[in-house]
Design an enzyme around this catalytic site. Structure first.
Site, PDB file in Angstrom:
ATOM      1  N   TYR A   1       0.837  -1.210   0.000  1.00 30.20           N
ATOM      2  CA  TYR A   1       0.000   0.000   0.000  1.00 30.20           C
ATOM      3  C   TYR A   1       0.872   1.262   0.000  1.00 30.20           C
ATOM      4  O   TYR A   1       0.437   2.348  -0.377  1.00 30.20           O
ATOM      5  CB  TYR A   1      -0.952  -0.034   1.199  1.00 30.20           C
ATOM      6  CG  TYR A   1      -2.197   0.799   0.990  1.00 30.20           C
ATOM      7  CD1 TYR A   1      -3.054   0.548  -0.078  1.00 30.20           C
ATOM      8  CD2 TYR A   1      -2.516   1.847   1.852  1.00 30.20           C
ATOM      9  CE1 TYR A   1      -4.194   1.312  -0.277  1.00 30.20           C
ATOM     10  CE2 TYR A   1      -3.654   2.608   1.678  1.00 30.20           C
ATOM     11  CZ  TYR A   1      -4.487   2.339   0.600  1.00 30.20           C
ATOM     12  OH  TYR A   1      -5.612   3.104   0.412  1.00 30.20           O
TER      13      TYR A   1
ATOM     14  N   LYS B   1      -3.141   8.253   2.895  1.00 25.48           N
ATOM     15  CA  LYS B   1      -4.360   8.044   3.701  1.00 25.48           C
ATOM     16  C   LYS B   1      -4.151   8.537   5.138  1.00 25.48           C
ATOM     17  O   LYS B   1      -5.094   9.057   5.758  1.00 25.48           O
ATOM     18  CB  LYS B   1      -4.769   6.575   3.691  1.00 25.48           C
ATOM     19  CG  LYS B   1      -5.297   6.080   2.349  1.00 25.48           C
ATOM     20  CD  LYS B   1      -6.453   6.902   1.810  1.00 25.48           C
ATOM     21  CE  LYS B   1      -7.129   6.243   0.634  1.00 25.48           C
ATOM     22  NZ  LYS B   1      -8.025   7.167  -0.096  1.00 25.48           N
TER      23      LYS B   1
HETATM   24  N1  LIG Z   1     -11.351  -0.287  -3.188  1.00 24.73           N
HETATM   25  C1  LIG Z   1     -10.844  -0.387  -1.972  1.00 24.73           C
HETATM   26  O1  LIG Z   1     -10.402  -1.456  -1.537  1.00 24.73           O
HETATM   27  C2  LIG Z   1     -10.820   0.814  -1.067  1.00 24.73           C
HETATM   28  C3  LIG Z   1     -10.741   0.614   0.325  1.00 24.73           C
HETATM   29  C4  LIG Z   1     -10.721   1.731   1.153  1.00 24.73           C
HETATM   30  C5  LIG Z   1     -10.751   3.005   0.601  1.00 24.73           C
HETATM   31  N2  LIG Z   1     -10.827   3.153  -0.756  1.00 24.73           N
HETATM   32  C6  LIG Z   1     -10.877   4.530  -1.289  1.00 24.73           C
HETATM   33  O2  LIG Z   1     -12.136   4.739  -1.886  1.00 24.73           O
HETATM   34  C7  LIG Z   1     -12.017   5.819  -2.804  1.00 24.73           C
HETATM   35  C8  LIG Z   1     -12.688   5.427  -4.114  1.00 24.73           C
HETATM   36  O3  LIG Z   1     -11.976   4.398  -4.747  1.00 24.73           O
HETATM   37  P1  LIG Z   1     -12.664   3.114  -5.396  1.00 24.73           P
HETATM   38  O4  LIG Z   1     -12.026   1.929  -4.763  1.00 24.73           O
HETATM   39  O5  LIG Z   1     -14.119   3.258  -5.409  1.00 24.73           O
HETATM   40  O6  LIG Z   1     -12.077   3.115  -6.880  1.00 24.73           O
HETATM   41  P2  LIG Z   1     -12.573   3.866  -8.211  1.00 24.73           P
HETATM   42  O7  LIG Z   1     -11.453   3.665  -9.187  1.00 24.73           O
HETATM   43  O8  LIG Z   1     -13.908   3.403  -8.609  1.00 24.73           O
HETATM   44  O9  LIG Z   1     -12.650   5.392  -7.762  1.00 24.73           O
HETATM   45  C9  LIG Z   1     -11.537   6.241  -7.719  1.00 24.73           C
HETATM   46  C10 LIG Z   1     -11.980   7.538  -8.345  1.00 24.73           C
HETATM   47  O10 LIG Z   1     -10.944   8.524  -8.257  1.00 24.73           O
HETATM   48  C11 LIG Z   1     -11.091   9.311  -9.409  1.00 24.73           C
HETATM   49  N3  LIG Z   1      -9.915  10.149  -9.637  1.00 24.73           N
HETATM   50  C12 LIG Z   1      -8.612   9.766  -9.729  1.00 24.73           C
HETATM   51  N4  LIG Z   1      -7.843  10.842 -10.003  1.00 24.73           N
HETATM   52  C13 LIG Z   1      -8.683  11.911 -10.073  1.00 24.73           C
HETATM   53  C14 LIG Z   1      -8.504  13.309 -10.335  1.00 24.73           C
HETATM   54  N5  LIG Z   1      -7.313  13.835 -10.617  1.00 24.73           N
HETATM   55  N6  LIG Z   1      -9.606  14.117 -10.321  1.00 24.73           N
HETATM   56  C15 LIG Z   1     -10.835  13.614 -10.084  1.00 24.73           C
HETATM   57  N7  LIG Z   1     -11.063  12.304  -9.842  1.00 24.73           N
HETATM   58  C16 LIG Z   1     -10.000  11.478  -9.836  1.00 24.73           C
HETATM   59  C17 LIG Z   1     -11.329   8.296 -10.505  1.00 24.73           C
HETATM   60  O11 LIG Z   1     -11.855   8.895 -11.679  1.00 24.73           O
HETATM   61  C18 LIG Z   1     -12.318   7.379  -9.842  1.00 24.73           C
HETATM   62  O12 LIG Z   1     -13.638   7.800 -10.074  1.00 24.73           O
HETATM   63  C19 LIG Z   1     -10.523   6.115  -2.922  1.00 24.73           C
HETATM   64  O13 LIG Z   1     -10.199   7.187  -2.069  1.00 24.73           O
HETATM   65  C20 LIG Z   1      -9.904   4.832  -2.396  1.00 24.73           C
HETATM   66  O14 LIG Z   1      -8.593   5.021  -1.910  1.00 24.73           O
HETATM   67  C21 LIG Z   1     -10.884   2.088  -1.595  1.00 24.73           C
END
Ligand SMILES: NC(=O)c1ccc[n+]([C@@H]2O[C@H](COP(=O)([O-])OP(=O)(O)OC[C@H]3O[C@@H](n4cnc5c(N)ncnc54)[C@H](O)[C@@H]3O)[C@@H](O)[C@H]2O)c1
Length: 274
Positions: A155, A162
């Site tokens: 990570y 984070k």
């Molecule tokens: N998937 C997991 O396991 C997990 C666990 C905990 C937290 N998260 C967090 O959840 C959040 C959403 O991620 P996700 O897993 O749904 O994946 P996802 O890929 O569906 O979403 C990530 C989003 O970030 C956007 N993004 C990236 N760069 C950008 C920019 N410059 N401007 C605007 N938008 C931008 C992408 O377009 C996308 O819509 C993130 O913060 C991620 O770290 C994810």
């Protein structure tokens, strides 16, 4: 109808696997009116039908958070089309692939700056720019992961982003509390999404979480969505600055549960063998 009469904007839907999609679904089911943003033209084609699904055909705007002018333009559009808003969901993160595997100490300054800018600073900037639109009783939600609190293999760069995001949530919560704005984060368990695909050995993270969390399962975007809806609704009116875990309880474990076979301890594996 816990969100009836509430209007808000959700940043971070890429497709119907996105955590932001799960949050949008839960909020729409409870009567919220939602505006959506997309990162670029390629994603616009995916986000527009999703917005239509939630009756928000005319509420879809570009917003690459690395471009301050797009955040300002978003404010103008929301003001024109919705006037006041009651919630913001920031579900955005990005780190160059080199920062998500390999030796931690190899992280470049350039990768560090990009990850911090998009995954952390953007929350501050979005909230500051949209603040004039926020109602006196509004809620901001961001998404974090346990790798920002404890070491998680691979990570790496996102872990320190984070950690910074979680403290940003707390400082924003204090600063904006006097304006009636709450700021919280959900720390979600691992979920297979586009963003997760960039993390080295992600499948193993899923298996480990499933096997070692008290609930013996991985979480879904619907489950994160429901908890997100709670934090955006008036049900959580006295909750701010929280890092709320939605991870099957994984974060409470100090050590994997063990079973004894022939008098010798063995890690208990109750997860499925997918
Ligand atoms: N998937 C997991 O396991 C997990 C666990 C905990 C937290 N998260 C967090 O959840 C959040 C959403 O991620 P996700 O897993 O749904 O994946 P996802 O890929 O569906 O979403 C990530 C989003 O970030 C956007 N993004 C990236 N760069 C950008 C920019 N410059 N401007 C605007 N938008 C931008 C992408 O377009 C996308 O819509 C993130 O913060 C991620 O770290 C994810």
């Amino acid at each position: 109808m816990l969100m009836k009469g509430k209007k808000g904007v959700i940043l971070g839907v890429a497709n119907n696997k996105s955590i932001a999609y799960g949050i949008a679904k839960a909020c729409a089911q409870q009567g919220a009116q939602i505006a959506f943003t997309y990162l670029n033209e390629a994603l616009q084609k995916r986000v527009e039908p999703i917005a239509a699904e939630f009756g928000s055909d005319n509420l879809v705007y570009p917003c690459d958070v690395s471009k301050p002018e797009e955040i300002k333009a978003l404010k103008e559009s929301l003001e024109r089309d919705l006037g006041q808003i009651d919630f913001i969901v920031h579900s955005i993160a990005f780190a160059p692939k080199e920062g998500l595997s390999g030796r931690f100490y190899d992280i470049s300054r350039e990768a560090f700056d990009i990850a911090m800018d998009i995954s952390v600073y953007s929350l501050i900037e979005v909230v500051r720019e949209l603040k004039p639109l926020l109602s006196d009783n509004s809620s901001v939600l961001t998404l974090t992961y346990y790798g920002g609190a404890k070491y998680i293999p691979n990570y790496n760069l996102m872990g320190i982003a984070k950690a910074a995001l979680e403290m940003t949530t707390k400082y924003l919560a204090e600063d904006l509390g006097k304006d009636g704005i709450r700021v919280n984060a959900i720390s979600a368990g691992p979920i297979k999404t586009l963003a997760a695909a960039g993390i080295g050995d992600f499948r193993f993270m899923l298996k480990w979480n499933e096997a070692h969390s008290p609930l013996k399962k991985n979480v879904t975007i619907d489950e994160v969505g429901n908890s997100g809806m709670y934090l955006l609704s008036d049900l959580s009116s006295a909750v701010t600055g929280e890092i709320h875990y939605v991870d099957g309880g994984f974060n409470i474990m100090g050590m994997p549960a063990v079973e004894f076979v022939d008098g010798r301890p063995r890690i208990a594996w109750n997860g499925t063998d997918k």
